[in-house]
Design an enzyme around this catalytic site. Sequence first.
Site, PDB file in Angstrom:
ATOM      1  N   GLU A 192     -47.414 -36.619 -34.998  1.00 54.37           N
ATOM      2  CA  GLU A 192     -45.883 -35.972 -34.088  1.00 54.37           C
ATOM      3  C   GLU A 192     -45.841 -35.262 -33.291  1.00 54.37           C
ATOM      4  O   GLU A 192     -44.839 -35.331 -32.320  1.00 54.37           O
ATOM      5  CB  GLU A 192     -45.216 -34.758 -35.649  1.00 54.37           C
ATOM      6  N   ASP A 251     -45.092 -27.361 -32.658  1.00 55.24           N
ATOM      7  CA  ASP A 251     -44.224 -28.305 -33.141  1.00 55.24           C
ATOM      8  C   ASP A 251     -44.562 -27.519 -34.563  1.00 55.24           C
ATOM      9  O   ASP A 251     -45.211 -27.741 -34.901  1.00 55.24           O
ATOM     10  CB  ASP A 251     -45.391 -29.438 -33.509  1.00 55.24           C
TER      11      ASP A 251
END
Lengths: 172, 620
Positions: B185, B207
Amino acid sequence: MRFFDLFELPVSFQLDNELLLERYREIQKKVHPDHHASASDNEKLLSVQKASEVNDAYETLKKPLTRAEYMVAEHGFDVRHEQHTIRDGMFLMQQMELREELEEIESATDVEAAFDRFYSDVKQLINEYTAKFESEFNQSSFESAADAVRKLRFIYKLKEEAQLLEDKLLDF
Amino acid sequence: MALLQIAEPGQSTNPHEHKLAIGIDLGTTNSLVASVRSGQANVLPDAQGRYHLPSVVHYGANRTIDVGFDAKANAENDPENTIVSVKRFLGRGLKDINETYGKLPYTFVEKENTVNLLTSQGEKNPIQVSAEILYVLKTQAEQTLGGDLMGAVITVPAHFDDAQRQGTKDAAQLAGIKVLRLINEPTAAAVAYGLDSGQEGIVAIYDLGGGTFDISILRLNKGVFEVLSTGGDTALGGDDFDGKIVQRILANAGVTEELSAKSLRKLADLGRKIKEQLSDVDSVDFNIDIESQQLTGSFSKADFEAVIADLVKATLRSCRRALKDADVEKEQILEVVMVGGSTRVPYVREQVKAFFGKEPLTSIDPDQVVAIGASIQADLLVGNKPDSDMLLLDVTPLSLGLETMGGLVEKVIPRNTTIPVARAQEFTTYKDGQTMMAIHVLQGERELVDDCRSLARFVLKGIPPLTAGIAVIRVTFNIDADGLLSVTALEKSTGVESSIQVKPSYGLEQNEIADMITASMTNAKEDIQARMLREQQIDAVRMMEALETAMTEDNAIVLDEERVVIEQAIEQLKQATQGIDGQAIKQAIKNLDDTSQPFAARRMENSIKRALTGHSVDKV
């Protein structure tokens, strides 16, 4: 495949890291699996193998210790997987002193300053044995060059231990 | 002369056309799908114009399966059958789930190699539940894009271990999606950010999602995205913030009894609402009925910050570790990019700013950036941009090792090694006449076997009976570009080989997946046979085209006798493609692949030489 040849670099401990990185990237742009994603199964496999090899070669040459290890291994002295006892009295003495210094850091009044001192001592030793390795290697005295690499392995190991201790002591 | 082929609309097999590919962000709380159209990467909305799909699956009493908003609406009324945040259970054992998440409104059933959730439609394992979400996204994308998809890039938290990655890939297979690549990600976010901003230098991607946290340090240089290090926690996210709020409310009210599934779900929703509102106001009043009690009170921003302080601090510890692993100082970081819905919490932003000593970048949409990055990579992988210079160099997040004597772990591949990677380690027997050796593969940073995650065990048999310490067993670990591991073991003197595709302790066997596909209601509607034939035809055309291009480009290195056999194999494949026998096409593809193998190998070596020659010329 010889690692230096792959990047078309001369076999030398002195290395242009920027050039190595640049060539590494150029080669990966050709062989990386992402650039063979819609290829046949055989070609995909080939690409994974080649990319792994290129990664390995780059990682090995990038760092001074692994580079030196690789260079002597190419001449039949693979010090990476051997059980070898160093008998050099002076070196052992230096090691013991460094170890004591490391053990005392924990009780030092200024821990950070103590680490700084320790790292500077380590660095000096690394420079000393790296120079020794280089000069022996350049004279094709590979056995003596390998001996210097063995000692470097010890020193780097100690440096690693110091870093673990630093993590522990300085709030990790 | 071959007959002209006319494809059905939207099902063209012409490889020159723009191929449809998608990027999927399979999130803990919400999932998104994006695609590159006319050179522009965008998140695809659903029929109602909504850009995200809640990652919620509801198994109704009347055999219906709802996914997304409809399912979410049921969460409170039918909590046992409404699976929320299933990503947290992927690749996990029951003990693990209980220890990490405490009381949840589900009935778990522990099986030999999976943990299932008991629903009104029987037992469902987390891979099947994830597949339902992926299936909806895929269908939505096909309708919007108007055609068959060539494949998808699916994102996973960088810190996902092998079992979690394999589980994600299996879920995609169940949903009928061809996985082009699993990417991390934060790496996907970096691609979207880097291409959009044109920045070059070192960036940090922070994140924080609904259930997971990642920090990645990357170097951006002329289209090359090089991950220097990554760190994180796959069990730390916004859901945990909600949980802390609930714990505090229950503790303040002195509630200690076992709560029903309904109450647990109600409380979790309350926690989330309080968290979200506290981004804008300083205090939130609440009033909620659980069991026979009514809980009322107010929850302040200061209360919230106090309960999540330790969690946020844990993320910063990971940041410090990642910087150290990357050998980068904070001052060298050009930009700190905030990704994931939980980075909306003001306290998180303040702490990240204080840590890095610079204002984090919050101007890009933290929810969409991962899916967009994935779609850009998907577009590249299907070959829509043959001249692209883009390259993603990612790393393995966790060290891999083997169990040795005394319950210790010998590391074979340290964390933050660039993938793909192959590493070998040699071992020997410790008893005279030993003919078998048990190999235990572990993932993690600790020295003791018990503190690491057990990935797989297998036994190498047929070692020649020799004196202890004589036989040499070479164990090779391969991590591919998806971050997935395979292991082979070889006894050197006899060449006895034992190889496994690492099958995680919690996951599905390939035949179980096949059975599920056959049995699944959603996929049975499609004619699997016809679908497979079409896929084979597409593969065949793509391969012939690629090979013909390659032979033109590298005409000089094709050997004469080689050219004859390759051309024969191409002709055979062409004939097979005209027919409707999928198996025959597959065989012909394999034949052409094998025939052209030596040429492909020579071509690869040639491409390396050419890449460097260009440079040597520059240098002169």
